[in-house]
Scaffold this motif. Structure first.
Motif, PDB file in Angstrom:
ATOM      1  N   MET A   1      -0.247  -9.312   0.910  1.00  0.00           N
ATOM      2  CA  MET A   1      -1.642  -8.985   1.103  1.00  0.00           C
ATOM      3  C   MET A   1      -2.112  -8.151  -0.079  1.00  0.00           C
ATOM      4  SD  MET A   1      -3.526  -6.740   4.050  1.00  0.00           S
ATOM      5  CE  MET A   1      -2.462  -5.355   3.864  1.00  0.00           C
ATOM      6  N   LYS A   2      -3.262  -8.523  -0.601  1.00  0.00           N
ATOM      7  CA  LYS A   2      -3.844  -7.782  -1.705  1.00  0.00           C
ATOM      8  C   LYS A   2      -5.293  -7.466  -1.374  1.00  0.00           C
ATOM      9  CE  LYS A   2      -4.008  -7.505  -6.624  1.00  0.00           C
ATOM     10  NZ  LYS A   2      -3.668  -8.024  -7.896  1.00  0.00           N
ATOM     11  N   ARG A   3      -5.774  -6.340  -1.880  1.00  0.00           N
ATOM     12  CA  ARG A   3      -7.146  -5.914  -1.618  1.00  0.00           C
ATOM     13  C   ARG A   3      -7.952  -5.939  -2.907  1.00  0.00           C
ATOM     14  NH1 ARG A   3      -6.754  -1.706   3.119  1.00  0.00           N
ATOM     15  NH2 ARG A   3      -4.781  -2.392   3.941  1.00  0.00           N
ATOM     16  N   ARG A  71      -9.710  -8.452   1.817  1.00  0.00           N
ATOM     17  CA  ARG A  71      -8.262  -8.516   2.021  1.00  0.00           C
ATOM     18  C   ARG A  71      -7.867  -9.984   1.957  1.00  0.00           C
ATOM     19  NH1 ARG A  71      -6.802  -5.468   7.027  1.00  0.00           N
ATOM     20  NH2 ARG A  71      -7.741  -7.269   8.026  1.00  0.00           N
ATOM     21  N   VAL A  72      -6.982 -10.309   1.016  1.00  0.00           N
ATOM     22  CA  VAL A  72      -6.562 -11.693   0.808  1.00  0.00           C
ATOM     23  C   VAL A  72      -5.080 -11.799   1.130  1.00  0.00           C
ATOM     24  CG1 VAL A  72      -6.368 -13.559  -0.868  1.00  0.00           C
ATOM     25  CG2 VAL A  72      -8.288 -11.969  -1.009  1.00  0.00           C
ATOM     26  N   ASP A  73      -4.746 -12.713   2.047  1.00  0.00           N
ATOM     27  CA  ASP A  73      -3.353 -12.977   2.397  1.00  0.00           C
ATOM     28  C   ASP A  73      -3.255 -14.399   2.931  1.00  0.00           C
ATOM     29  OD1 ASP A  73      -4.470 -12.743   4.917  1.00  0.00           O
ATOM     30  OD2 ASP A  73      -3.459 -10.878   5.423  1.00  0.00           O
ATOM     31  N   ALA A  74      -2.142 -14.731   3.538  1.00  0.00           N
ATOM     32  CA  ALA A  74      -1.947 -16.081   4.067  1.00  0.00           C
ATOM     33  C   ALA A  74      -2.932 -16.405   5.190  1.00  0.00           C
ATOM     34  CB  ALA A  74      -0.515 -16.249   4.561  1.00  0.00           C
ATOM     35  N   SER A  90     -15.428 -13.751   7.074  1.00  0.00           N
ATOM     36  CA  SER A  90     -14.007 -14.059   6.952  1.00  0.00           C
ATOM     37  C   SER A  90     -13.813 -15.555   6.793  1.00  0.00           C
ATOM     38  CB  SER A  90     -13.248 -13.574   8.187  1.00  0.00           C
ATOM     39  OG  SER A  90     -13.321 -12.175   8.282  1.00  0.00           O
ATOM     40  N   THR A 137      -4.112 -14.730  -6.253  1.00  0.00           N
ATOM     41  CA  THR A 137      -3.654 -14.218  -4.960  1.00  0.00           C
ATOM     42  C   THR A 137      -3.841 -15.261  -3.872  1.00  0.00           C
ATOM     43  OG1 THR A 137      -4.229 -11.972  -5.648  1.00  0.00           O
ATOM     44  CG2 THR A 137      -3.913 -12.342  -3.306  1.00  0.00           C
ATOM     45  N   ASP A 140      -1.083 -17.815  -4.481  1.00  0.00           N
ATOM     46  CA  ASP A 140       0.218 -17.259  -4.105  1.00  0.00           C
ATOM     47  C   ASP A 140       0.377 -17.121  -2.595  1.00  0.00           C
ATOM     48  OD1 ASP A 140       0.764 -17.115  -6.788  1.00  0.00           O
ATOM     49  OD2 ASP A 140       0.474 -14.938  -6.950  1.00  0.00           O
ATOM     50  N   SER A 141      -0.740 -17.024  -1.880  1.00  0.00           N
ATOM     51  CA  SER A 141      -0.689 -16.903  -0.420  1.00  0.00           C
ATOM     52  C   SER A 141      -0.417 -18.232   0.269  1.00  0.00           C
ATOM     53  CB  SER A 141      -2.005 -16.326   0.102  1.00  0.00           C
ATOM     54  OG  SER A 141      -2.216 -15.044  -0.414  1.00  0.00           O
TER      55      SER A 141
END
Length: 152
Positions: A1-3, A71-74, A90, A137, A140-141
């Motif tokens: 997770m990256k912000r 917030r970026v994640d899977a 979102s 990101t 990569d997620s």
């Protein structure tokens, strides 16, 4: 997770700072009035307590505005306001069809459907120096999407 910090413009920052200063002044002024009035039980004391509570709540809103981030994640892209996630902004992985970089306007858009009838997408309001990191990101997620660089 990256912000990724939400980019605020100068007017918004100025309004937040001025509002925060006024809230702090209201808190200090109301506390001073409460101390000077002592234990007097009347409407003025109640109004001062209400003013303190409202000023603290407004200050919290100003702090939340300053801490907005993506917030970026899977799980996709989420706009977070303080510690509250804003559901309407979102994107789950299945809603991300493409990421469009408009070079002329220097903006990054997330598009949920690549048909001409739909709006061009949702603006990702981050600093332009972070566009590549944002796209990396997402990649990569494990989110699959088309990356389009629009030169018009």
């Amino acid at each position: 997770m990256k912000r990724f910090k939400y980019k605020l413009n100068g007017l918004t920052i100025a309004i937040v700072i001025i509002g925060f200063v006024f809230c702090l002044a209201a808190i200090v002024f109301s506390i001073i009035k409460l101390v000077v009035n002592g234990g007097i039980s009347d409407a003025t004391v109640t109004l001062n307590v209400i003013a303190i509570v409202l000023a603290v709540l407004c200050s919290a809103v100003f702090v939340f505005i300053c801490t907005m981030h993506y917030r970026v994640d899977a799980g996709g892209i989420k706009l977070v306001f303080g510690f509250f996630e804003i559901k309407s902004n979102s994107f789950t992985p299945d809603k991300i069809a493409a990421v469009v970089y408009k070079t002329k306007d220097n903006v990054l858009l997330v598009v949920s459907d690549l048909t001409p009838e739909n709006p061009p997408g949702t603006l990702i309001n981050i600093d332009s120096s972070l566009f590549n990191a944002f796209v990396k990101t997402l990649t990569d997620s494990g989110i699959s999407f088309d990356y389009i660089e629009d030169i018009n």
